[in-house]
Design an enzyme around this catalytic site. Structure first.
Site, PDB file in Angstrom:
ATOM      1  N   GLU A 115       0.834  -1.219   0.000  1.00 46.10           N
ATOM      2  CA  GLU A 115       0.000   0.000   0.000  1.00 46.10           C
ATOM      3  C   GLU A 115       0.862   1.260   0.000  1.00 46.10           C
ATOM      4  OE1 GLU A 115      -4.053  -0.647   2.229  1.00 46.10           O
ATOM      5  OE2 GLU A 115      -2.490  -1.719   3.323  1.00 46.10           O
ATOM      6  N   GLU A 135      -4.410  -8.949   3.821  1.00 42.16           N
ATOM      7  CA  GLU A 135      -5.044  -8.538   5.083  1.00 42.16           C
ATOM      8  C   GLU A 135      -6.278  -9.348   5.466  1.00 42.16           C
ATOM      9  OE1 GLU A 135      -2.825  -4.799   3.865  1.00 42.16           O
ATOM     10  OE2 GLU A 135      -3.786  -6.482   2.880  1.00 42.16           O
TER      11      GLU A 135
END
Length: 724
Positions: A115, A135
């Site tokens: 990210e 995640e």
């Protein structure tokens, strides 16, 4: 130990290189995030900086956000421990920076690490760099803008697949998809990244903000169709996991209302999910698995593991051939011994089929398969045992036979050789009764199929040496198992904890509850199948043999159902002969076999426990509790007797050995979420109706009355059999 830090170096070219130092994977711990904010503030102020390169030290970009923070949040309930990275840092300081930022990515960029790279204005990668957003495996969604930027860079379909399946890709595929701008050799990574950053600053290359792009999102109707299909798929594959649907909602928000709106929604949903039971369970399992390798008085006393090069496996049946396969795949030389050449050939063929099966599924290359099979030798006697480092006995559950084998092994094997048994229920002291090598005897209990199932229970007696346990722990890791050290008792940890599981189901069945409803309730809870389908799969012979072991060991709390023996009498043997509770036809899912219902009626007449002759009326929740609370009760006895080192070992064993849903955190963790008091009260009530099978254990009663979690360590453990 290297210091956790973020460094900044400005070159004569005006490029600032910001480097993350947090070995081994440069996790984004709180001090790292603070350091990044500080360095980005500094480069924004400095006139000698034209452009920025962001990288990680030691050949790795970043493995993502520090999971230890999740654990702290779960213990305290304080979600503010998670810093605001997404908007405050990634949007405001990084993506909206007045100076271009290029990510120099190597080794891996996972989760928050990827990210971070997605927020940069370009990404240059070394070959074979792993990229992914896993995640969802921790019960949350990407929280640093990943749900918005990834679809804008690789397209919606691929982004959804990467997030929902937690599927990483290599930089080569990333380049084709547009996630990576260039791939360069590792030694040139920084040089090329610096030049790229300067090219952006001087407008020779485009200055792209991922969050503002829409060219790869397609039309709104196309996007909605992709998300609709993904939602349906997730309902099927992950029905009890809220993070999948939440992730799709957040992606959709960004497509409809724009990337910035999506980022704000993502941050809000991320914080809600962090506090969910699903995230608590998955994070607990993540840490529980790592804790299993720490064994007091074994791994902390300075011993070095010995090298186990050659292992003999006795018995080439389903278990023996599976164990041999696992060892061969770990590059360990194997001698497979059988009683006659017919059985030996059958065992070798099974091993070959196991290995070929992995090649067919793409999990093993042809070369590695050939190498594995070249390490195998068949034998009909003990002549090849004179130089083995370990023997694993995997014959049928027959005490005299096992005792005879161990007596022979002591004579033919070298003095350092580990003598292991794969028994699933028999007390190890009984197995080794006729030998004088008690310090070398250990249980190596694999779960079927042994080359696939990840759990290895290492069972120690009071006399097993620490060296032997350490050696077996090491072998377990080499063959990619999760080893859990347990004490010696009938059934050890997993099978003992779960012996009431099938019996609770049989109590309900004999009380008039529909067999297929019971299985449905259990699979809806998250186990891969219900107790009756599991019995079909294991075969009825196993059910009878194991049932007898437990009835002998724990006669005060065993419910004996006549049903399995009645099924055998009617010529049924579960999946083995295609006739059980279900019909098994090749190529289709098992279907309920309604012709089993009159046989069940026969069992009900024999047991005669239907209350007042009327079938028991229960809710789905009560079915679940009447089956799983006795398992919790037995788990309490295991904890009380110190059969496991710590409660989390029993959790990981239940997840890997019984397929208890990982998102529920394992049997003890789940019981603590449900509440020991509710479990105690329910068992007490049922014991009044059904007797001792449901009688609460002393440990459960004490914890329930004092309001202490079942997983809390005992203040003073009695004779802890796994810690000796």
């Amino acid at each position: 130990m290297a210091k956790v830090k973020v460094t900044l170096e400005v070159g004569n070219d005006g490029v600032a290189v910001i480097t993350i130092f947090n070995p081994p994977v440069n996790a984004l711990a709180i001090p790292i995030i603070a350091g990044l904010k500080e360095k980005f503030d500094e480069v924004a102020r400095r006139n000698d900086v034209t452009a920025i390169v962001l990288t990680g030290n030691g050949g790795r970009f970043s493995g993502g956000f520090d999971i230890n923070v999740f654990e702290k949040v779960h213990k305290s309930g304080d979600v503010s421990l998670i810093p605001d990275v997404s908007v405050e840092f990634l949007v405001n300081k990084l993506e909206d920076s007045k100076k271009p930022v290029v990510a120099a990515v190597e080794g891996l960029a996972l989760g928050g690490g990827l990210e971070l790279a997605l927020g940069c204005h370009a990404r240059i990668a070394a070959p074979r760099t792993q990229l992914g957003l896993p995640e969802l495996t921790l019960g949350v969604i990407p929280g640093f803008g990943g749900t918005q930027r990834l679809p804008r860079l690789v397209g919606l379909h691929k982004a959804v697949e990467m997030m929902l399946l937690s599927k990483s890709i290599m930089s080569e595929e990333g380049k084709k998809l547009g996630l990576i701008d260039a791939i360069v050799p590792s030694q040139e990574l920084l040089k090329v990244s610096r030049l790229w950053a300067l090219d952006i600053a001087e407008r020779r290359k485009p200055w792209l903000r991922s969050l503002h792009r829409t060219d790869k999102l397609g039309s709104l109707s196309e996007a909605r169709e992709i998300l609709k299909v993904a939602r349906q798929q997730a309902r099927k594959t992950a029905p009890n996991m809220p993070q999948h649907q939440a992730c799709l909602d957040v992606i959709e928000d960004g497509i409809v209302h724009g990337g910035y709106s999506g980022v704000l929604k993502e941050a809000k949903v991320f914080k809600e999910l962090v506090l969910s039971d699903t995230s608590k369970g998955l994070v607990h399992v993540f840490f529980a698995q790592r804790a299993t390798s720490k064994v007091p008085n074994v791994t902390d006393v300075g011993l070095k593991p010995r090298h186990v090069k050659k292992v003999a496996v006795i018995g080439g049946g389903l278990m023996g051939s599976g164990i041999a396969t696992a060892l061969l795949l770990g590059n360990i030389y194997v001698v497979l011994k059988e009683v006659n050449s017919e059985y030996l050939q059958k065992g070798i063929k099974t091993i070959e089929a196991n290995v070929k099966g992995l090649v067919t599924k793409g999990k093993l290359t042809q070369d590695k398969a050939q190498r594995a099979l070249s390490l195998l030798k068949g034998s009909l006697d003990y002549s090849d045992f004179k130089d083995v480092d370990m023997v694993i006995e995997a014959v049928i559950e027959n005490v005299p036979l096992k005792q005879k084998i161990f007596g022979e092994l002591e004579k033919v094997c070298p003095s350092h050789c580990i003598l292991a048994t794969n028994t699933s229920t028999i007390d190890l002291n009984v197995v080794g009764e006729k030998t004088s090598s008690h310090d070398r005897i250990v249980g190596a209990h694999f779960f079927s199929p042994a080359h696939v199932m990840p759990l290895l229970e290492i069972v120690r007696t009071e006399k097993t040496s620490a060296q032997v346990i350490l050696d077996l722990l090491t072998v377990g890791k080499i063959i990619k198992k999760v080893p859990v050290v347990v004490g010696n008792c009938t059934g050890f940890a997993v099978n003992r904890a779960f012996f009431p599981y099938t019996q609770g189901a049989h109590i309900l069945l004999n009380s008039g509850v529909d067999v297929f409803r019971i299985d449905r309730v259990i699979s809806n809870f998250g186990l891969p199948m219900g107790p009756f389908q599991l019995q079909d799969l294991a075969g009825y012979g196993v059910a009878v043999a194991v049932g007898k072991e437990f009835a002998t060991a724990f006669p005060d709390r065993t419910f004996t159902s006549p049903l399995v023996e009645i099924l055998i009498k009617h010529g049924r043997n579960g999946k083995n002969n295609g006739k059980g509770y279900y019909i098994y036809e090749k190529g289709s899912k098992p279907k309920p076999d309604l012709s089993v219902l009159p046989i069940i009626e026969e069992s009900r007449r024999v047991t005669n426990i239907i209350p007042g002759g009327k079938p028991l009326s229960v809710t789905d929740q009560e079915i679940l509790e009447m089956i799983l609370f006795p398992v919790v009760n037995e788990a309490c006895r295991i904890l009380d007797e110190g059969i496991v080192v710590r409660a989390s070992d029993l959790d990981i064993a239940s997840v890997l050995g019984m397929s208890f849903p990982s998102y529920r955190g394992g049997i003890v963790f789940w019981a603590d979420l449900v509440g020991p008091k509710h479990i105690y009260d329910s068992l007490k009530k049922w014991s009044g109706v059904y007797g001792n099978f449901y009688k609460p254990s002393r440990f459960l009663e004490e914890r329930a009355m004092k309001g202490v979690p079942l997983s809390a360590p005992a203040s003073s453990s009695p004779s802890s059999r796994s810690r000796m």
